[in-house]
Design a protein around this motif. Structure first.
Motif, mmCIF file in Angstrom:
data_model
loop_
_atom_site.group_PDB
_atom_site.id
_atom_site.type_symbol
_atom_site.label_atom_id
_atom_site.label_comp_id
_atom_site.label_asym_id
_atom_site.label_seq_id
_atom_site.Cartn_x
_atom_site.Cartn_y
_atom_site.Cartn_z
ATOM 1 N N SER A 133 0.844 -1.185 0.000
ATOM 2 C CA SER A 133 0.000 0.000 0.000
ATOM 3 C C SER A 133 0.882 1.238 0.000
ATOM 4 C CB SER A 133 -0.887 0.016 1.249
ATOM 5 O OG SER A 133 -1.884 -0.972 1.141
ATOM 6 N N PHE A 134 0.443 2.237 -0.725
ATOM 7 C CA PHE A 134 1.150 3.522 -0.852
ATOM 8 C C PHE A 134 2.465 3.399 -1.615
ATOM 9 C CE2 PHE A 134 -1.433 3.782 3.048
ATOM 10 C CZ PHE A 134 -2.299 4.786 2.649
ATOM 11 N N ALA A 135 2.640 2.311 -2.364
ATOM 12 C CA ALA A 135 3.842 2.191 -3.192
ATOM 13 C C ALA A 135 3.833 3.256 -4.287
ATOM 14 C CB ALA A 135 3.917 0.799 -3.821
ATOM 15 N N GLY A 186 -8.395 -2.718 -16.331
ATOM 16 C CA GLY A 186 -9.223 -2.528 -15.148
ATOM 17 C C GLY A 186 -8.607 -3.164 -13.908
ATOM 18 N N LEU A 187 -7.909 -4.265 -14.107
ATOM 19 C CA LEU A 187 -7.210 -4.917 -12.994
ATOM 20 C C LEU A 187 -6.155 -3.981 -12.414
ATOM 21 C CD1 LEU A 187 -6.596 -7.701 -11.479
ATOM 22 C CD2 LEU A 187 -4.790 -7.984 -13.182
ATOM 23 N N LEU A 188 -5.396 -3.337 -13.306
ATOM 24 C CA LEU A 188 -4.373 -2.398 -12.840
ATOM 25 C C LEU A 188 -5.009 -1.226 -12.111
ATOM 26 C CD1 LEU A 188 -1.505 -1.286 -12.684
ATOM 27 C CD2 LEU A 188 -1.795 -0.368 -14.997
ATOM 28 N N MET A 189 -6.077 -0.675 -12.675
ATOM 29 C CA MET A 189 -6.745 0.445 -12.005
ATOM 30 C C MET A 189 -7.280 0.011 -10.639
ATOM 31 S SD MET A 189 -6.390 3.172 -13.840
ATOM 32 C CE MET A 189 -7.687 4.312 -13.296
ATOM 33 N N GLY A 190 -7.781 -1.212 -10.564
ATOM 34 C CA GLY A 190 -8.271 -1.722 -9.287
ATOM 35 C C GLY A 190 -7.167 -1.834 -8.253
ATOM 36 N N MET A 191 -5.981 -2.253 -8.695
ATOM 37 C CA MET A 191 -4.848 -2.337 -7.767
ATOM 38 C C MET A 191 -4.419 -0.951 -7.319
ATOM 39 S SD MET A 191 -2.371 -5.421 -8.776
ATOM 40 C CE MET A 191 -1.585 -5.005 -7.215
ATOM 41 N N ILE A 192 -4.410 -0.008 -8.267
ATOM 42 C CA ILE A 192 -4.050 1.367 -7.921
ATOM 43 C C ILE A 192 -4.994 1.894 -6.846
ATOM 44 C CG2 ILE A 192 -4.024 3.729 -8.830
ATOM 45 C CD1 ILE A 192 -2.982 2.518 -11.508
ATOM 46 N N GLN A 211 -4.696 -0.349 -3.348
ATOM 47 C CA GLN A 211 -3.407 -0.240 -2.668
ATOM 48 C C GLN A 211 -2.957 1.212 -2.530
ATOM 49 O OE1 GLN A 211 -2.927 -3.443 -1.544
ATOM 50 N NE2 GLN A 211 -1.059 -3.882 -2.664
ATOM 51 N N SER A 212 -3.789 2.160 -2.930
ATOM 52 C CA SER A 212 -3.401 3.582 -2.881
ATOM 53 C C SER A 212 -2.049 3.812 -3.547
ATOM 54 C CB SER A 212 -3.382 4.088 -1.433
ATOM 55 O OG SER A 212 -4.675 4.068 -0.879
ATOM 56 N N LEU A 213 -1.895 3.214 -4.734
ATOM 57 C CA LEU A 213 -0.635 3.345 -5.460
ATOM 58 C C LEU A 213 -0.533 4.712 -6.139
ATOM 59 C CD1 LEU A 213 -0.517 -0.109 -7.328
ATOM 60 C CD2 LEU A 213 0.372 0.474 -5.054
ATOM 61 N N ILE A 245 0.663 6.664 -19.576
ATOM 62 C CA ILE A 245 1.159 7.291 -18.347
ATOM 63 C C ILE A 245 2.561 7.841 -18.585
ATOM 64 C CG2 ILE A 245 1.937 6.774 -15.993
ATOM 65 C CD1 ILE A 245 -0.471 4.810 -15.803
ATOM 66 N N LEU A 246 3.381 7.066 -19.297
ATOM 67 C CA LEU A 246 4.747 7.499 -19.603
ATOM 68 C C LEU A 246 4.760 8.686 -20.561
ATOM 69 C CD1 LEU A 246 7.828 7.257 -19.779
ATOM 70 C CD2 LEU A 246 7.515 5.437 -21.461
ATOM 71 N N LYS A 247 4.098 8.504 -21.707
ATOM 72 C CA LYS A 247 4.224 9.523 -22.760
ATOM 73 C C LYS A 247 3.578 10.836 -22.370
ATOM 74 C CE LYS A 247 4.355 6.051 -26.374
ATOM 75 N NZ LYS A 247 3.507 5.307 -27.305
ATOM 76 N N GLN A 248 2.556 10.787 -21.530
ATOM 77 C CA GLN A 248 1.837 12.001 -21.166
ATOM 78 C C GLN A 248 2.221 12.504 -19.777
ATOM 79 O OE1 GLN A 248 0.346 12.894 -24.157
ATOM 80 N NE2 GLN A 248 -1.763 12.736 -23.458
ATOM 81 N N SER A 249 3.190 11.863 -19.148
ATOM 82 C CA SER A 249 3.585 12.256 -17.781
ATOM 83 C C SER A 249 2.367 12.342 -16.859
ATOM 84 C CB SER A 249 4.342 13.586 -17.779
ATOM 85 O OG SER A 249 5.579 13.451 -18.455
ATOM 86 N N LEU A 250 1.522 11.319 -16.941
ATOM 87 C CA LEU A 250 0.308 11.293 -16.121
ATOM 88 C C LEU A 250 0.632 10.910 -14.677
ATOM 89 C CD1 LEU A 250 -2.120 9.333 -18.508
ATOM 90 C CD2 LEU A 250 -1.711 11.809 -18.380
ATOM 91 N N THR A 251 -0.203 11.391 -13.773
ATOM 92 C CA THR A 251 -0.189 10.937 -12.388
ATOM 93 C C THR A 251 -1.476 10.182 -12.131
ATOM 94 O OG1 THR A 251 1.100 12.842 -11.641
ATOM 95 C CG2 THR A 251 -0.138 11.639 -9.956
ATOM 96 N N VAL A 252 -1.375 8.893 -11.823
ATOM 97 C CA VAL A 252 -2.540 8.093 -11.467
ATOM 98 C C VAL A 252 -2.345 7.677 -10.013
ATOM 99 C CG1 VAL A 252 -3.982 6.120 -12.063
ATOM 100 C CG2 VAL A 252 -2.620 7.237 -13.845
ATOM 101 N N ARG A 253 -3.256 8.099 -9.150
ATOM 102 C CA ARG A 253 -3.038 7.912 -7.716
ATOM 103 C C ARG A 253 -4.314 7.395 -7.078
ATOM 104 N NH1 ARG A 253 -2.581 7.866 -2.419
ATOM 105 N NH2 ARG A 253 -1.046 9.230 -1.423
ATOM 106 N N GLY A 254 -4.270 6.161 -6.598
ATOM 107 C CA GLY A 254 -5.395 5.636 -5.849
ATOM 108 C C GLY A 254 -5.404 6.213 -4.449
ATOM 109 N N PHE A 255 -6.591 6.395 -3.904
ATOM 110 C CA PHE A 255 -6.639 6.879 -2.515
ATOM 111 C C PHE A 255 -7.963 6.496 -1.874
ATOM 112 C CE2 PHE A 255 -9.544 10.556 -2.193
ATOM 113 C CZ PHE A 255 -9.891 10.689 -3.521
ATOM 114 N N ILE A 256 -7.881 6.384 -0.577
ATOM 115 C CA ILE A 256 -9.033 6.174 0.278
ATOM 116 C C ILE A 256 -9.065 7.407 1.170
ATOM 117 C CG2 ILE A 256 -10.012 4.657 2.030
ATOM 118 C CD1 ILE A 256 -9.586 3.419 -0.802
ATOM 119 N N GLN A 257 -10.248 7.943 1.378
ATOM 120 C CA GLN A 257 -10.293 9.208 2.121
ATOM 121 C C GLN A 257 -9.662 9.094 3.516
ATOM 122 O OE1 GLN A 257 -12.651 9.701 4.884
ATOM 123 N NE2 GLN A 257 -13.242 7.548 4.746
ATOM 124 N N GLY A 258 -9.670 7.879 4.065
ATOM 125 C CA GLY A 258 -9.096 7.687 5.391
ATOM 126 C C GLY A 258 -7.625 8.071 5.487
#
Lengths: 339, 339
Positions: free
Chosen positions: A236-238, A262-268, A271-273, B268-281
């Motif tokens: 988590s938070f990697a 979708g699997l990758l997005m789900g992991m992101i 795991q708060s990646l 993500i590479l070519k566009q220098s995207l930031t994809v960040r999963g988060f939980i409000q907690g």
């Protein structure tokens, strides 16, 4: 009048670039006008990003036009200067491309001092590849003491710097490379805590064993099967700085399913990646000075080590570049063009 | 002795949760011990994350055990207090779950003042969903004036707040929703600059037309076809806070190929995207105070608006939750349990 022998892009490669995609030409260069210098190329850097420039797919940089000289960073010697800032004999870092001579604007050049470190380091450990590792780790990876950092292509100029920066941060460094010779270098030469051969049939199991506390930073420069093995190990938070995906650079169509987007997005999500693509140019204007101040002394006194793979002759550039895409080089790949 | 009627998880759903996966029980509650209160549930919040808790797949939170009460945020009235901090009659935000009564520790409760804003707002616009939007935009999305922000499920409590925060930042807000009634609300009620129906056959074209300057922030809470249409519109350096993927929550296997995982990584590479999963907690402990200080006055005076969809009776929780997963609700879905 000076003649320049140059390699131009003859056609856009489909898949692996082949000799037929390039052509060698000789042209007469114009004399430098004020603000310019005439350079003799001593060393040409070969880097994976050049595969992208051969293609006209949407990217962060314009492609090399068909018929244009292949781009590339170079170390050159000033033969003739029309600017007071440089004199004949000075050695500079420039962007001359795949050619023996070039006329360049002084504002794009940086003078190198051969008495401090070998000038070839300006193309590798102290150049764009080293800075790529530095910028990705400093701005995105941000390893903390006790965390685990994983990087592939780990004997290369980016990967080997990632591992050494990880160790300097107090993190555990796990390197991935291809073949026993490279894997041995990881621990013996670069100080990784563990080295793994991605060609091993039990690669995923070895990676799991080498990352008993999971993975906190995966510095992504290869993609493909390595990423697949890394994914289930991410904590988590990697953080995943993405600076290259060399495994897919020659890919001409999407691989077969199932669709794991979708699997990758789900992991992101779960795991708060943080997955962050970057090009070193985003950070170069503001952080190159600190990079050189911080890292050059460590290169000079050996605290940071590096490997260079120098091939002789501009006519070797195309086969050497093919080797780069298949991992045949050992360390930073450089073409000695003259000198 | 007080009895509580509660809905427990009878079995783990495969795909859409069905009534057979739940069971209604009545139990006798123990009296509160010091530090606890007995609560009567007035309102129960229903939220997409609950689908994850019904499953035992790896996630950021432990699943509800089979036989356990379904979790959920609640607004309750104190019936009996064994702690000096609360008195009978106080209204509190708690985490009582899908049941009519509960005994809870005072340390997990927050007293609500019904004279400032309606107490149901503590479950939506001023609760976890509103804070999710706030935290994702403040920490990851960071919209700048003139940028374009896109969010789906945009009449929901997260999406509608994302759009309103985007406008407060000076950004252009584009909302996506399902069906003409919801789409009309986006511009008429929530102030989005454009609203798009994801069910429209030309959805991707409409999205392109509504984002003439591309997309700088895509607040991801749905996944699926919406994400597919957003991807080619993303600008360099775009940020994607990922807080939910409701389109895939009932998915039981990976969709057919081709495999687009590498395609996404390449973008993500070519566009220098930031994809960040988060939980409000992750942000709640440090930013909830500022959130309430900043947002509550704007809810009280109407600068920030919200929609609530209140269904009557705990026995309606399961069908209402099914509707939430298919977009049948209009605004924040809440079950009125009593009062």
């Amino acid at each position: 009048m000076v003649q320049s022998t140059r390699i131009v892009l003859a056609s856009r490669p489909v898949g692996m670039p082949e000799p037929v995609n390039f052509r060698t030409e000789t042209v007469e260069l114009k004399d430098p006008v004020p603000g310019q210098v005439l350079l003799e190329t001593l060393y040409l850097s070969l880097d994976p990003y050049m595969r992208g420039r051969m293609s006209d797919a949407k990217s962060y940089a314009a492609p090399v036009p068909v018929g244009g000289v292949m781009v590339g960073a170079t170390v050159g010697r000033v033969l003739e200067s029309a600017d007071p800032a440089l004199s004949a004999g000075d050695i500079v870092l420039g962007y001359g491309g795949w050619q023996t001579h070039s006329v360049e604007s002084v504002s794009y050049l940086r003078r190198l001092d051969p008495s401090v470190v070998p000038v070839t380091t300006a193309l590798g450990v102290l150049g764009m590849p080293g800075f790529t590792a530095y910028a990705g780790m400093r701005n995105i990876g941000r390893p903390r003491p006790g965390e685990t950092v994983v990087v592939a292509a780990a004997t290369g100029p980016v990967g080997s710097m990632v591992g050494q920066l990880a160790k300097l941060s107090g993190a555990r460094a796990v390197g991935i490379a291809g073949g026993p010779r490279k894997v041995a270098l990881l621990t013996d030469t670069f100080g990784f805590d563990a080295g793994i051969d991605h060609r091993a049939p039990d690669f995923a199991e070895q990676l799991a064993a080498a990352t008993p506390d999971g993975i906190d930073v995966y510095f992504e420069n290869v993609g493909g099967a390595v990423f697949d093995a890394v994914l289930p190990r991410l904590n988590s938070f990697a953080r995943i700085p993405v600076c290259g995906l060399i495994a897919g650079y020659n890919q001409t169509e999407l691989p077969p399913g199932p669709d794991r987007l979708g699997l990758l997005m789900g992991m992101i999500l779960k795991q708060s990646l943080t997955v962050r693509g970057f090009i070193q140019g985003e950070f170069a204007p503001t952080q190159t000075g600190e990079f050189l101040t911080e890292i050059q002394p460590m290169v000079a006194d050996g605290r940071i080590t590096y490997l260079e793979d120098i091939v002789d002759g501009l006519d070797q550039a195309v086969p050497a570049f093919q080797g780069l895409l298949t991992g045949r080089n050992l360390g930073k790949l450089i073409v000695r063009v003259a000198g």
